[in-house]
Design a protein around this motif. Structure first.
Motif, PDB file in Angstrom:
ATOM      1  N   SER A 157      40.190  43.531  32.508  1.00 53.09           N
ATOM      2  CA  SER A 157      39.337  43.476  33.689  1.00 53.09           C
ATOM      3  C   SER A 157      39.551  44.711  34.562  1.00 53.09           C
ATOM      4  O   SER A 157      38.668  45.110  35.309  1.00 53.09           O
ATOM      5  CB  SER A 157      39.603  42.195  34.480  1.00 53.09           C
ATOM      6  OG  SER A 157      40.955  42.148  34.835  1.00 53.09           O
ATOM      7  N   ASN A 184      31.698  37.483  31.805  1.00 61.07           N
ATOM      8  CA  ASN A 184      32.980  36.818  31.602  1.00 61.07           C
ATOM      9  C   ASN A 184      34.132  37.702  32.084  1.00 61.07           C
ATOM     10  O   ASN A 184      35.031  38.021  31.335  1.00 61.07           O
ATOM     11  CB  ASN A 184      33.109  36.514  30.102  1.00 61.07           C
ATOM     12  CG  ASN A 184      34.214  35.547  29.841  1.00 61.07           C
ATOM     13  OD1 ASN A 184      34.848  35.062  30.771  1.00 61.07           O
ATOM     14  ND2 ASN A 184      34.446  35.258  28.591  1.00 61.07           N
ATOM     15  N   SER A 190      36.924  38.428  35.408  1.00 59.73           N
ATOM     16  CA  SER A 190      37.463  37.753  36.578  1.00 59.73           C
ATOM     17  C   SER A 190      36.939  38.387  37.861  1.00 59.73           C
ATOM     18  O   SER A 190      36.891  39.610  37.981  1.00 59.73           O
ATOM     19  CB  SER A 190      38.985  37.817  36.557  1.00 59.73           C
ATOM     20  OG  SER A 190      39.374  39.168  36.649  1.00 59.73           O
TER      21      SER A 190
END
Lengths: 148, 803
Positions: B271, B422, B424
């Motif tokens: 991420s 998808n 965070s």
């Protein structure tokens, strides 16, 4: 370098002969290098010392007339030769600075080992001659006076 | 040596040849010869298209330094080919354009085309090499050649300033990038990009993951002028316009985009990768578009517009990296649309920005100014340039039916989709990203409008122009017309290049997805949906802002057309030069004694540290009784003559005594049957003594050392510690070799020197066969020394020179 003792005939004759021997010996050293003591570096130094003798014994002008090449030029040529040999490797898909050698049966000479190390070493030889002579001659020819 | 390698090296070979044929072709513009190279390469790459179809690729290996895992491996896949086509295609057009832009009688054309070809080859090297170190080398060649191109008009102060700035920023990023590559190498043991992709899981789990990622991104961000490294790009506009069109819109700045795309399979999925790229790209997008509005210079507007568009590409690549995080293939295929958008927009941007730069270049060339406050009413005088600009600007602003509209709509689609991704934190920030990107689009529309209306409409003031204003010659118009034509054609038939060029490129960014599933179907009209409404909103708000422009153009922030980040750079540069001046003053005293003190202090402390760290203080006298008596004699004589040196008051005996030490060393070598070394030492001694004697009359009088007691004792302590350390190294290495039973490396050479290199003299075989690179580098040092002596003696300062 200043012309030292022009009347010393014996010295000049002897040293002229010595220079021939030195040059011959340096060539021997250069080619013997692969199997015996010697090689481009030592051969180059030996040639350079022969040249230095010429400069020491004869006048700079005379020496410059005998030795008619530019030493920085020799130096550069040597670097190019060595680099060029080193770059043969990648062209054939091998590593850089791979040296090739093989044994050939030549007429008259018999079995001879031919290797790319010799031209490579020759480049080194030229660089050493060029370097030693360029440094020596430049310092020797420097006429200016330094204030301490 | 494959044809792919030749293709990369061809521009470099041509760059070497050009200066030699330049004097022979005074009557012909050098550009015509240069143009052959990119044209031929473009044809070559067009014929390679079939190799990369459906995610195929070609690898051509070539060993370079295999022991360090540095190999000149050429790797051609869809992504590389897309860039190669852009580099050569736009390169050919730019060269054609430059033939009419640069006057052959006034300009140093050989320099220009040499730099340009160097740059072209380096770019091809970046996009076609699989090895990270080779990529890095080409990367720095692009920095170097672009700096040379920016400073092409080197009498101009601004050019030099801009060149230095771009060089400092991009080279800084390049260094960071190389550090990142080395971290990756430490983790995986390979420099090959494809091998790195295979070891993805290992990299993701590694502690080096974040540092390596950030360092690589620093390289990409500085090259692609991402915020806050964007400030070099506007100053790079001092370059001739063909250079701006080529380097700063189509190719060099896209190297960063390329790197991010290329490294996506390695890093994406984390991420951090997603957020760093998306946020940086977003800030760049907004900052660039807002700053562009402030500009008064046509090229300044385009420079900031490029910055903003590069930010947009980054955002898309960041969003697309979500395609590595989805749980199923289908989910990933949905996210992959962002990557497709990025690739399509990359191509579109190259076409419209290239044509726009050339149009601006034409305006500059024919009117003599790029200042918006002077320009106006050019529509009637330069109808062709007007049309080209209209097409390019409409495409950039995202107005149908041009190709920019299509990619902008796709961009909006991705933004609308973002909260379903998808990754965070994306649920909370998705709306913000959408809003910020939309605002940036409004400003994009606005600066396009300003550029368009201020230049071509309004009154034409003849007194503002120093020359007779007229339309450019046909030759100068060809290139922008071709690029503008592409903009129209790709707008009307958007799927024209998709199967051959775009899809393979997408497939190579997303190697984990099945290539045949990555299909794209573009259409100009895609129904009445949210994206279209967003576009209408952009046009509406943009128009309103433009209409009210006179009201808010006098705001303080609008007056500042230089970027605020420039002051950071200026201050930093000033600080750098003052601090380095300070260090130089401390260190470079001009006294040899001080230099030696610094060097020896450094050496002693470094060696002591490593001695303590490896705990290798050992003394062993076990084998001393085996030594024959004459060895003691030689050693005693050596020590004696060394000590005698200290008491010499005259220079000649000093030189002779030094010679004695050297000859004794040679004797020692001879005793230990190292004839080569002995002979070398002898000859070196001879030559050195001769040199010393020659330099003799230049040397100053010998003087007794003066100075404070403290300084003297410092020197004594330092000399003693150097001697002690050398002694310790000698005994330690001797003792360790005997006690620890290390296998000496000589075993290998004894075994292999005849079989591998065909020589019996091991020393020489090592020098020329096993360690050829070492030898040539050592010899290079000798050469540099000789040249330095030449320089010092022949070009001695006479005082009063400007150094």
């Amino acid at each position: 370098m200043k012309y030292s003792r022009s009347h010393d005939v014996m010295q000049r004759v002897l040293i002229t002969i010595t220079i021939y021997f030195l040059v011959a010996f340096s060539f021997y050293l250069f080619f013997a290098g692969h199997n015996n003591p010697g090689g481009g570096f030592i051969g180059g130094l030996m040639t350079a010392s022969a040249f230095i003798l010429i400069y020491l014994i004869f006048d700079r002008r005379v020496a410059n007339r005998i030795i008619r090449f530019s030493f920085p030029g020799i130096l550069a040529t040597g670097l190019f030769v060595s680099l060029f040999v080193g770059l043969i490797g990648p062209v054939f898909g091998d590593e850089m600075f791979t040296q090739y050698f093989d044994y050939f049966d030549l007429p008259f000479f018999g079995e001879v080992e031919l290797t790319t190390a010799v031209p490579f070493d020759f480049g080194i030889y030229l660089v050493v001659v060029g370097m030693a002579m360029a440094a020596t001659v430049t310092i020797a020819e420097d006429e200016s006076k330094w204030k301490s | 040596m494959s044809s792919l390698h030749l293709a990369i090296l061809l521009p470099f070979i041509a760059a070497i040849v050009i200066p030699f044929i330049y004097p022979l072709t005074k009557r012909l513009h050098t550009g015509w010869i240069t143009m052959l190279i990119p044209t031929a390469l473009f044809m070559y790459f067009v014929f390679r298209l079939e190799d990369t179809a459906n995610g195929g690729y070609i690898v051509e290996e070539m060993a370079w330094v295999p022991s360090l895992d540095i190999n000149f491996d050429a790797y051609l896949d869809g992504l590389g080919l897309l860039f190669a086509l852009l580099i050569t295609g736009i390169g050919a057009l730019v060269v054609l354009y430059s033939i009419f832009y640069l006057d052959k009688t006034k300009e140093q054309l050989a320099n220009f085309y040499v730099y340009l070809l160097m740059f072209m080859g380096a770019m091809l090297g970046i996009v076609l090499s699989d090895n990270l170190i080779v990529l890095y080398i080409f990367w720095e060649i692009t920095s170097l050649s672009s700096a040379l191109l920016i400073s092409y008009w080197f009498t101009n102060k601004g050019s030099i300033f801009g060149a230095r700035k771009s060089m400092l920023v991009t080279v800084f990023g390049g260094f960071a990038m190389m550090a990142g590559f080395i971290l990756l190498y430490m983790e995986t043991g390979t420099f090959s990009i494809q091998a790195l992709i295979d070891q993805r899981d290992l990299i993701m789990a590694s502690p080096y993951f974040i540092p390596a990622m950030i360092l690589v991104l620093l390289g990409a961000f500085t090259k692609s002028a991402q915020f806050p490294f964007h400030f070099w790009l506007p100053d790079a506009m001092e370059a001739p316009t063909p250079v701006s069109a080529y380097l700063h819109s189509a190719t060099m700045v896209k190297a960063g985009i390329y790197l991010v795309a290329r490294m996506t399979p390695v890093f994406a999925g984390a991420s951090e990768w997603f957020w760093i790229i998306v946020v940086t790209g977003l800030i760049t997008l907004v900052w660039g578009s807002v700053s562009a509005v402030r500009q008064k210079d046509l090229k300044g507007i385009l420079a900031f517009s490029t910055i903003s568009q590069l930010g947009l590409l980054m955002v898309l690549l960041g969003l697309g990296s979500a395609a590595f995080t989805g749980e199923t293939i289908d989910e990933n295929l949905v996210y992959s649309a962002a990557i497709m958008t990025a690739v399509i927009h990359l191509f579109n941007h190259a076409t419209f920005k290239g044509s726009l730069f050339m149009a601006v270049g034409i305006i500059d060339h024919e009117t003599g100014t790029r200042n918006l406050q002077k320009l106006g009413g050019l529509m009637a005088i330069m109808p062709v340039t007007f049309t080209i600009s209209l097409v390019g600007l409409a495409s950039m602003a995202g107005i149908p039916p041009f190709n920019g509209f299509i990619s902008k709509e796709m961009f909006f689609t991705e933004l609308l989709q973002i909260s379903s991704m998808n990754v965070s934190g994306v649920e909370t920030w998705g709306v913000v990203i959408l809003a910020v990107a939309w605002i940036a689009s409004v400003f994009t529309f606005l600066y396009c409008a300003i550029l368009f209306f201020k230049t071509f409409f309004g009154p034409f003031e003849k007194k503002n122009f120093s020359k007779e204003v007229h339309e450019a010659p046909l030759g100068m118009l060809i290139s922008p017309i071709i690029l503008g034509g592409l903009v129209i054609v790709l707008g009307l038939f958007p799927n024209l290049l998709v199967p051959t060029v775009i899809e393979p490129a997408v497939a190579s960014i997303l190697p984990h997805l099945p290539a045949e599933e990555l299909t794209i179907n573009l259409s100009l009209w895609h129904g009445l949906n949210t994206e279209l409404l967003m576009s209408l909103g952009v046009i509406g708000f943009g128009t309103t802002l433009y209409m009210t422009y006179p009201k808010w153009k006098n705001l303080a922030i609008m007056q500042q057309d230089r970027d605020p980040f420039n002051s950071v750079y200026d201050k930093g540069l000033d600080g750098l030069s003052t601090s380095s001046e300070w260090i130089t003053n401390v260190q470079m005293t001009g006294r040899l004694k001080d230099y030696f003190t610094y060097m020896l202090l450094f050496i002693v402390s470094l060696l002591t540290y490593s001695f303590i760290r490896s705990d290798s203080f050992t003394l062993s006298f076990t084998q001393t009784e085996e030594a024959p008596l004459f060895l003691y004699g030689i050693v005693f004589l050596t020590i004696l003559s060394t000590i005698a040196l200290l008491f010499m008051k005259e220079r000649i005996p000093l030189i002779i005594t030094i010679g004695v030490v050297g000859f004794l060393m040679a004797l020692l070598f001879a005793v230990f049957s190292a004839q080569d070394l002995a002979m070398t030492q002898l000859l070196i001694e001879t030559v050195t003594v001769v040199l010393l004697l020659l330099a003799f009359r230049h040397l100053p009088e010998m003087v007794q050392e003066t100075g404070s007691r403290l300084r003297k004792s410092l020197h004594i302590a330092l000399s003693a510690s150097v001697g002690l350390l050398v002694f310790l190294i000698g005994t330690a290495s001797f003792a360790l070799r005997n006690d620890a039973n290390f296998t000496p490396i000589s075993e290998y050479f004894i075994e292999n020197s005849y079989s591998l290199a065909g020589g019996e003299n091991m020393v020489n075989v090592i020098l020329v066969d096993f360690r050829g690179l070492d030898t040539i580098l050592e010899v290079l040092v000798l050469a540099i020394v000789a040249l330095a002596i030449l320089m010092m003696v022949k070009l001695r300062f006479k005082g009063g020179e400007d150094v």
